[in-house]
Scaffold this active site. Structure first.
Site, PDB file in Angstrom:
ATOM      1  N   GLY A 117       0.780  -1.239   0.000  1.00 51.04           N
ATOM      2  CA  GLY A 117       0.000   0.000   0.000  1.00 51.04           C
ATOM      3  C   GLY A 117       0.810   1.286   0.000  1.00 51.04           C
ATOM      4  O   GLY A 117       0.313   2.327   0.443  1.00 51.04           O
ATOM      5  N   MET A 139      -3.795  -7.151  -7.201  1.00 51.45           N
ATOM      6  CA  MET A 139      -3.226  -8.243  -7.998  1.00 51.45           C
ATOM      7  C   MET A 139      -4.272  -9.157  -8.650  1.00 51.45           C
ATOM      8  O   MET A 139      -4.000 -10.336  -8.879  1.00 51.45           O
ATOM      9  CB  MET A 139      -2.287  -9.083  -7.120  1.00 51.45           C
ATOM     10  CG  MET A 139      -1.110  -8.301  -6.555  1.00 51.45           C
ATOM     11  SD  MET A 139      -0.117  -7.510  -7.833  1.00 51.45           S
ATOM     12  CE  MET A 139       0.751  -8.938  -8.477  1.00 51.45           C
ATOM     13  N   LEU A 174      -9.440  -7.425 -13.649  1.00 51.25           N
ATOM     14  CA  LEU A 174     -10.872  -7.125 -13.629  1.00 51.25           C
ATOM     15  C   LEU A 174     -11.479  -7.466 -14.993  1.00 51.25           C
ATOM     16  O   LEU A 174     -10.877  -7.184 -16.034  1.00 51.25           O
ATOM     17  CB  LEU A 174     -11.090  -5.651 -13.299  1.00 51.25           C
ATOM     18  CG  LEU A 174     -10.684  -5.265 -11.874  1.00 51.25           C
ATOM     19  CD1 LEU A 174     -10.674  -3.747 -11.706  1.00 51.25           C
ATOM     20  CD2 LEU A 174     -11.588  -5.917 -10.833  1.00 51.25           C
ATOM     21  N   ASN A 186      -4.917   2.442 -13.172  1.00 51.31           N
ATOM     22  CA  ASN A 186      -3.914   1.549 -12.575  1.00 51.31           C
ATOM     23  C   ASN A 186      -2.553   2.199 -12.711  1.00 51.31           C
ATOM     24  O   ASN A 186      -2.332   3.031 -13.598  1.00 51.31           O
ATOM     25  CB  ASN A 186      -3.928   0.209 -13.322  1.00 51.31           C
ATOM     26  CG  ASN A 186      -2.927  -0.785 -12.736  1.00 51.31           C
ATOM     27  OD1 ASN A 186      -2.825  -0.923 -11.511  1.00 51.31           O
ATOM     28  ND2 ASN A 186      -2.187  -1.476 -13.592  1.00 51.31           N
ATOM     29  N   HIS A 217       1.470   0.991 -13.162  1.00 55.34           N
ATOM     30  CA  HIS A 217       2.255  -0.198 -13.506  1.00 55.34           C
ATOM     31  C   HIS A 217       3.736   0.189 -13.520  1.00 55.34           C
ATOM     32  O   HIS A 217       4.097   1.226 -14.086  1.00 55.34           O
ATOM     33  CB  HIS A 217       1.821  -0.698 -14.893  1.00 55.34           C
ATOM     34  CG  HIS A 217       2.568  -1.909 -15.337  1.00 55.34           C
ATOM     35  ND1 HIS A 217       2.360  -3.151 -14.784  1.00 55.34           N
ATOM     36  CD2 HIS A 217       3.554  -2.053 -16.256  1.00 55.34           C
ATOM     37  CE1 HIS A 217       3.185  -4.020 -15.352  1.00 55.34           C
ATOM     38  NE2 HIS A 217       3.913  -3.388 -16.253  1.00 55.34           N
TER      39      HIS A 217
HETATM   40  C1  GRF Z   1       3.699  -0.929  -7.412  1.00 57.04           C
HETATM   41  O1  GRF Z   1       4.976  -1.211  -7.910  1.00 57.04           O
HETATM   42  C2  GRF Z   1       2.726  -0.726  -8.544  1.00 57.04           C
HETATM   43  O2  GRF Z   1       3.319  -0.185  -9.676  1.00 57.04           O
HETATM   44  C3  GRF Z   1       2.254  -2.126  -8.841  1.00 57.04           C
HETATM   45  O3  GRF Z   1       2.200  -2.766  -7.603  1.00 57.04           O
HETATM   46  C4  GRF Z   1       3.092  -2.147  -6.701  1.00 57.04           C
HETATM   47  C5  GRF Z   1       2.286  -1.735  -5.520  1.00 57.04           C
HETATM   48  O4  GRF Z   1       3.065  -1.347  -4.429  1.00 57.04           O
HETATM   49  N1  GRF Z   1       0.997  -2.096  -9.539  1.00 57.04           N
HETATM   50  P1  GRF Z   1       2.361  -0.873  -3.101  1.00 57.04           P
HETATM   51  O5  GRF Z   1       1.532  -2.049  -2.584  1.00 57.04           O
HETATM   52  O6  GRF Z   1       1.487   0.287  -3.436  1.00 57.04           O
HETATM   53  O7  GRF Z   1       3.466  -0.511  -2.173  1.00 57.04           O
END
Ligand code: GRF
Length: 219
Positions: A16, A94, A97, A111, A113
């Protein structure tokens, strides 16, 4: 909660830190939105604690408790509806959808990425970038469609990749940029500055801030 704020529903699965960057941006008055609810599909996600620390409703909807993907997504939709969410923000969520979910929030799911899409969609992409030998990597904020990391791109930030980098070192460097651009993009959307035309996303009226975020790492 006054109506002038866009209501966010943030979906997480783990640590998070991206969620935290949005919380911090809102608390600093830099993001014209409010987090109505945080939902995690993992009961032990650290992000749930972060949300509760800031008095944000934090709810578990564990995909393992549902026999079908549609039933899981129906429950997500129910919770988001209860909280009047206007923008769904995926932050390390993770699960993919499906159109069943996305048709309820057309171009209202975003999102982040940790790669420069369309290169390196999918998982473990920082390590893949190191292994491939690219000189630049970064992160991408995009609208979510029913493909894998394939929706229209809103913003990207670029970082260098050094020959001594491990996947973890690169992931940290990228994450710093994620924490800069995600709150900014949410603010632009909240202010109504983002318009989608086919695959192209236009951002207007946010001045230099927008351009610098789009073309170089944010410092
Ligand atoms: C991040 O690297 C984001 O780009 C990917 O998942 C990770 C999430 O990290 N989608 P966090 O849980 O917000 O620390």
């Amino acid at each position: 909660m006054p109506d002038k704020y866009l209501k966010l529903g943030i979906l997480i699965s783990g640590r998070g830190s991206d969620l935290q960057s949005v919380i911090d941006g809102i608390e600093k008055g830099e993001v014209a939105a409010r987090i109505s609810v945080v939902i995690s599909n993992e009961p032990d996600a650290l992000g749930l604690k972060r949300a509760r620390r800031h008095h944000i409703p934090a709810i578990v909807v564990c995909h393992r408790d549902f026999t079908t993907r549609q039933a899981f997504e129906a429950r997500l939709l129910e919770v988001l509806g209860e909280y009047g969410v206007g923008l769904v923000v995926l932050a390390g969520f993770m699960r993919l959808l499906t159109p069943f979910f996305l048709k309820e929030y057309p171009m209202k799911v975003i999102n982040i990425h940790p790669a420069l899409l369309p290169a390196f969609p999918g998982e473990n992409v920082q390590q893949k970038a190191v292994d491939y030998g690219v000189r630049f990597a970064g992160c991408t904020v995009h609208f979510v469609d029913d493909g894998m990391d394939s929706g229209p791109i809103i913003a990207q930030a670029v970082v260098p990749v050094f020959s001594t980098d491990t996947g973890d070192v690169l992931a940290d460097r990228i994450l710093k940029q994620e924490h800069q651009i995600y709150p900014k993009v949410i603010h632009w959307i909240a202010r109504g500055l983002v318009r989608v035309e086919g695959r192209r996303v236009h951002i207007s009226g946010a001045g230099k801030d927008v351009e610098s975020s789009l073309i170089e790492p944010v410092v």
